[in-house]
Each structure stands twice: as structure tokens, then as C-alpha cells.
Design a protein around this motif. Structure first.
Motif, PDB file in Angstrom:
ATOM      1  N   SER A   1     -22.826  75.518   5.508  1.00  0.00           N
ATOM      2  CA  SER A   1     -23.746  74.409   5.265  1.00  0.00           C
ATOM      3  C   SER A   1     -23.292  73.152   6.007  1.00  0.00           C
ATOM      4  O   SER A   1     -24.106  72.462   6.634  1.00  0.00           O
ATOM      5  CB  SER A   1     -23.860  74.128   3.760  1.00  0.00           C
ATOM      6  N   GLY A   2     -22.003  72.866   5.957  1.00  0.00           N
ATOM      7  CA  GLY A   2     -21.477  71.706   6.668  1.00  0.00           C
ATOM      8  C   GLY A   2     -21.681  71.820   8.170  1.00  0.00           C
ATOM      9  O   GLY A   2     -22.049  70.840   8.832  1.00  0.00           O
ATOM     10  N   GLY A   3     -21.483  73.004   8.699  1.00  0.00           N
ATOM     11  CA  GLY A   3     -21.686  73.224  10.135  1.00  0.00           C
ATOM     12  C   GLY A   3     -23.145  73.057  10.534  1.00  0.00           C
ATOM     13  O   GLY A   3     -23.450  72.458  11.576  1.00  0.00           O
ATOM     14  N   MET A   4     -24.047  73.571   9.711  1.00  0.00           N
ATOM     15  CA  MET A   4     -25.483  73.400   9.995  1.00  0.00           C
ATOM     16  C   MET A   4     -25.863  71.924   9.944  1.00  0.00           C
ATOM     17  O   MET A   4     -26.664  71.451  10.758  1.00  0.00           O
ATOM     18  CB  MET A   4     -26.329  74.202   9.014  1.00  0.00           C
ATOM     19  N   MET A   5     -25.284  71.193   8.990  1.00  0.00           N
ATOM     20  CA  MET A   5     -25.563  69.763   8.897  1.00  0.00           C
ATOM     21  C   MET A   5     -25.098  69.045  10.157  1.00  0.00           C
ATOM     22  O   MET A   5     -25.807  68.193  10.694  1.00  0.00           O
ATOM     23  CB  MET A   5     -24.871  69.151   7.672  1.00  0.00           C
TER      24      MET A   5
ATOM     25  N   HIS B   1     -15.435  64.562   8.657  1.00  0.00           N
ATOM     26  CA  HIS B   1     -14.387  65.314   9.356  1.00  0.00           C
ATOM     27  C   HIS B   1     -13.027  65.185   8.671  1.00  0.00           C
ATOM     28  O   HIS B   1     -12.202  66.099   8.778  1.00  0.00           O
ATOM     29  CB  HIS B   1     -14.344  64.937  10.835  1.00  0.00           C
ATOM     30  N   GLU B   2     -12.793  64.085   7.953  1.00  0.00           N
ATOM     31  CA  GLU B   2     -11.571  64.012   7.142  1.00  0.00           C
ATOM     32  C   GLU B   2     -11.603  65.111   6.074  1.00  0.00           C
ATOM     33  O   GLU B   2     -10.599  65.802   5.852  1.00  0.00           O
ATOM     34  CB  GLU B   2     -11.435  62.628   6.492  1.00  0.00           C
ATOM     35  N   GLN B   3     -12.748  65.271   5.438  1.00  0.00           N
ATOM     36  CA  GLN B   3     -12.891  66.322   4.422  1.00  0.00           C
ATOM     37  C   GLN B   3     -12.796  67.706   5.053  1.00  0.00           C
ATOM     38  O   GLN B   3     -12.128  68.593   4.516  1.00  0.00           O
ATOM     39  CB  GLN B   3     -14.229  66.171   3.684  1.00  0.00           C
TER      40      GLN B   3
ATOM     41  N   GLU C   1     -10.181  70.682   4.155  1.00  0.00           N
ATOM     42  CA  GLU C   1     -10.658  71.976   3.653  1.00  0.00           C
ATOM     43  C   GLU C   1     -10.251  73.134   4.566  1.00  0.00           C
ATOM     44  O   GLU C   1      -9.835  74.189   4.086  1.00  0.00           O
ATOM     45  CB  GLU C   1     -12.183  71.948   3.491  1.00  0.00           C
ATOM     46  N   TYR C   2     -10.373  72.946   5.867  1.00  0.00           N
ATOM     47  CA  TYR C   2     -10.018  74.017   6.808  1.00  0.00           C
ATOM     48  C   TYR C   2      -8.507  74.237   6.827  1.00  0.00           C
ATOM     49  O   TYR C   2      -8.056  75.374   6.989  1.00  0.00           O
ATOM     50  CB  TYR C   2     -10.541  73.703   8.213  1.00  0.00           C
ATOM     51  N   LYS C   3      -7.743  73.163   6.685  1.00  0.00           N
ATOM     52  CA  LYS C   3      -6.284  73.311   6.624  1.00  0.00           C
ATOM     53  C   LYS C   3      -5.900  74.149   5.405  1.00  0.00           C
ATOM     54  O   LYS C   3      -5.110  75.083   5.510  1.00  0.00           O
ATOM     55  CB  LYS C   3      -5.613  71.942   6.574  1.00  0.00           C
TER      56      LYS C   3
ATOM     57  N   LEU D   1     -12.386  64.524  14.532  1.00  0.00           N
ATOM     58  CA  LEU D   1     -11.996  63.407  13.675  1.00  0.00           C
ATOM     59  C   LEU D   1     -11.433  62.266  14.509  1.00  0.00           C
ATOM     60  O   LEU D   1     -11.791  61.099  14.311  1.00  0.00           O
ATOM     61  CB  LEU D   1     -10.978  63.860  12.622  1.00  0.00           C
ATOM     62  N   LYS D   2     -10.572  62.577  15.442  1.00  0.00           N
ATOM     63  CA  LYS D   2      -9.991  61.542  16.301  1.00  0.00           C
ATOM     64  C   LYS D   2     -11.091  60.848  17.107  1.00  0.00           C
ATOM     65  O   LYS D   2     -11.130  59.615  17.191  1.00  0.00           O
ATOM     66  CB  LYS D   2      -8.941  62.133  17.243  1.00  0.00           C
ATOM     67  N   MET D   3     -11.996  61.631  17.679  1.00  0.00           N
ATOM     68  CA  MET D   3     -13.102  61.052  18.455  1.00  0.00           C
ATOM     69  C   MET D   3     -13.971  60.154  17.563  1.00  0.00           C
ATOM     70  O   MET D   3     -14.353  59.050  17.972  1.00  0.00           O
ATOM     71  CB  MET D   3     -13.961  62.168  19.060  1.00  0.00           C
TER      72      MET D   3
END
Length: 179
Positions: free
Chosen positions: A49-53, A134-136, A140-142, A168-170
């Protein structure tokens, strides 16, 4: 009368225990048949869902943003998250885990909110959201790359994590340049 009530309670408890044992057994069979644990499935659905968003918002950037940097970032979201979404979809198909093609409510709410904005107002709101999101995602991915039970899901998270860290950096750099 009390004896019958006690007997009924004992029968109910025995039935509940039998169902619980059967549930545990079927959970184990589901894992063997390629299904995911509850926590792994939760991660996968959240990631999808996050990726689709990210893709929907990235596509929206082309029409709504005024900054070239934001437009380039939005295109990068479409490209990178589109690729990750395809990989995740393939992974889930192999695991026989169905994915929804609709956004979770929280993700749809963000799309709806940003769709009402344009120009500099859109740029600032979008980039602020990209930093927070991207912080979240990185967190989550970590966690998923370390804790997921399924080796393929864990590998997907680990493979995707560096890209999210770069996003996130960008996002922070662009957001900070707008202040």
C-alpha cells in the motif's frame, strides 16, 4: 443443574483447546504451503500500500509541483517504487499471498489531501510528507530485514532498504532547501 453447567463449561473448554490446536496446525501448514506469518503478511500489505501511494503521489507531482527538484524526486518515486512494487507483487504471487490493489485508508487520505494542493504549497506539503513517510519506511524495512520469518520477505526488505535510505536523504535535502 450445577453439574450440567460445569459439564458444559468443560466441553466448551475442550472444544476451544481442540480448535486452537487445529489453528496452530493449520498455521504451520500454511507456512509450509508458502503462506506468510501474520507479522510478515502485515509488513507485506503495508509495504504494498505504501509503495502504491508513493507511485500515485509521484505521478501527481508532474501536474501539481512547481519545483524542478520536486518533479525529479516525484519521477524517481514512480520509477523506484514501481520497480519495488512489481518485485513485491511477484514475491507474493509465489507465496500465494493475495495483495489488494487499493490503498489502505491512511495512504488514500494522504493522496486525497495532497490532491487538493498545487504549486509551492503542494511542493512543501509533498516533501514534508516524503520525509516523514520515508523515515517510517526506513524503520519498518530495517526491522523487516532483521525480524521477518520468511527468508524471501526478509531479503526483499534488505534489498529495498538502501533505496529507501537514499530517498530519505534526497527528501530531506529538497525539504531543507525549501525553508
Amino acid at each position: 443443574m450445577r453439574f450440567l453447567a460445569l459439564l458444559a463449561t468443560v466441553c466448551l473448554l475442550c472444544t476451544s483447546m481442540a480448535l486452537a490446536m487445529e489453528h496452530d496446525k493449520t498455521d504451520g501448514q500454511a507456512m509450509q504451503n508458502g503462506k506468510l506469518s501474520h507479522s510478515d503478511a502485515k509488513f507485506v500489505h503495508q509495504a504494498a500500500s505504501g509503495g502504491m501511494m508513493e507511485v500515485k503521489l509521484g505521478e501527481m507531482v508532474a501536474d501539481k509541483a512547481s519545483s524542478d527538484a520536486v518533479k525529479q524526486f516525484g519521477q524517481r518515486m514512480v520509477t523506484d517504487h514501481g520497480k519495488a512494487n512489481a518485485e513485491l507483487k511477484d514475491l507474493c504471487a509465489k507465496k500465494d499471498v493475495p495483495l489488494s490493489d487499493t490503498l489502505m485508508k491512511k495512504h488514500q487520505a494522504m493522496v486525497d489531501e495532497l490532491s487538493k494542493l498545487s504549486g509551492e504549497e503542494f511542493d512543501k506539503a509533498y516533501m514534508k510528507h516524503m520525509v516523514k513517510d520515508h523515515e517510517q519506511d526506513v524503520a519498518e524495512y530495517k526491522m523487516a530485514s532483521e525480524k521477518c520469518e520468511d527468508a524471501d520477505v526478509k531479503a526483499f526488505a534488505a534489498k529495498t532498504l538502501p533505496t529507501l535510505e537514499e530517498h530519505l536523504k534526497m527528501a530531506k535535502d529538497i525539504h531543507d532547501s525549501m525553508k
